[in-house]
Scaffold this active site. Structure first.
Site: not given
Ligand SMILES: NC(=O)c1ccc[n+]([C@@H]2O[C@H](COP(=O)([O-])OP(=O)(O)OC[C@H]3O[C@@H](n4cnc5c(N)ncnc54)[C@H](OP(=O)(O)O)[C@@H]3O)[C@@H](O)[C@H]2O)c1
Length: 246
Positions: A157, A144
């Site tokens: 985080y 991130s």
């Molecule tokens: N969105 C942002 O602004 C942002 C910015 C920078 C970095 N990121 C990073 O990008 C990555 C993806 O995030 P996203 O934005 O796509 O978030 P998201 O839409 O909330 O998706 C998170 C994913 O992680 C899975 N997950 C969470 N806890 C889990 C567990 N205990 N076991 C297995 N799977 C788990 C969820 O599965 P389920 O839905 O099936 O529970 C979902 O598929 C993360 O590492 C996040 O920190 C996000």
């Protein structure tokens, strides 16, 4: 499975950034093992990837070590090797530092960094097999921009994401000359459910698109074997700017 068939494991593939990465990799010809908690969401992603390389889904929590073993075994059975591990799953949440509890912290540590390290460890034999067969393999860790600069209300985080960046740098130092590349992706705010806490003040059109992250990863898998992309930072125009007059 043909020796030419490349394959990938994508965690957190049931939505958000992970499903965009899965779609891009399927387009690029990778057989996929997709991991997430929600089986219905995983099935929806898998059925959107119609004809092409095989797609297998595994539902469960990455906080459980038994799931990590299952992922490796169920990927190895059809593929026998692993060209790309994408450690994407993550959990966030805004809290003032004085309000951080052990449960809140432990979930972030378990998913954002412990599972990243342990799954990578368990995938090493499969990654090495891909190097044997096709001369290269890759690990992509989704960190991130909060893993490059700490942010208010994101203290725990940010700490886990700094750890992801450090882990990825160590992977590069240890593995790059063996044919295994390591890449950390450091995005700003992306339009996924994780960004829901910001929607009152930031519109979706002002956020990075999940497909932007997938395109950045596409570049890292397309460059030649002799080119490593250790880190990519993707920002919105507003992020990391100096205050007026600084
Ligand atoms: N969105 C942002 O602004 C942002 C910015 C920078 C970095 N990121 C990073 O990008 C990555 C993806 O995030 P996203 O934005 O796509 O978030 P998201 O839409 O909330 O998706 C998170 C994913 O992680 C899975 N997950 C969470 N806890 C889990 C567990 N205990 N076991 C297995 N799977 C788990 C969820 O599965 P389920 O839905 O099936 O529970 C979902 O598929 C993360 O590492 C996040 O920190 C996000």
């Amino acid at each position: 499975m043909s020796v030419h068939q490349r394959s990938a494991i994508v965690t957190g593939a049931s939505g958000g950034i992970g499903s965009a990465i899965a779609a891009m990799l399927h387009e690029e010809g990778f057989g996929l093992t997709l991991v997430g908690r929600d089986p219905a969401k995983l099935d929806a992603v898998a059925s959107s990837l119609d004809t092409g390389p095989p797609v297998h889904t595994i539902a469960g929590s990455l906080a459980e070590e038994a799931l990590l073993d299952r992922i490796v075994a169920e990927h190895a059975a059809p593929h026998g090797s692993l060209d790309l591990l994408v450690n994407n799953a993550g959990v966030s949440g805004n809290r003032a530092v004085g309000d951080i509890t052990a449960d809140f912290l432990d979930e972030q540590l378990a998913v954002n960094i412990r599972a990243v390290i342990l799954l990578t460890t368990r995938c090493m034999p499969l990654l090495k097999e891909a190097v044997q067969q096709r001369k290269s393999a890759q690990i992509v860790n989704i960190a991130s921009n909060a893993g490059k600069r700490g942010e208010a209300t994101l203290a725990s985080y940010s700490a886990t994401k700094f750890a992801v960046v450090g882990f990825t740098e160590s992977l590069h130092d240890e593995l790059s000359t063996s044919g295994i590349k390591a890449t950390a992706i450091c995005p700003g705010l992306v339009d996924t459910p994780m960004a829901d806490d910001y929607r009152d003040t930031v519109g979706p059109e002002e956020m990075i698109a999940p497909g932007d992250i997938a395109e950045a990863i596409r570049m890292t898998i397309r460059v030649s074997r002799s080119c490593v992309v250790p880190e990519i930072v993707l920002l919105r125009p507003i992020e990391w700017r100096q205050p007026e007059g600084a």
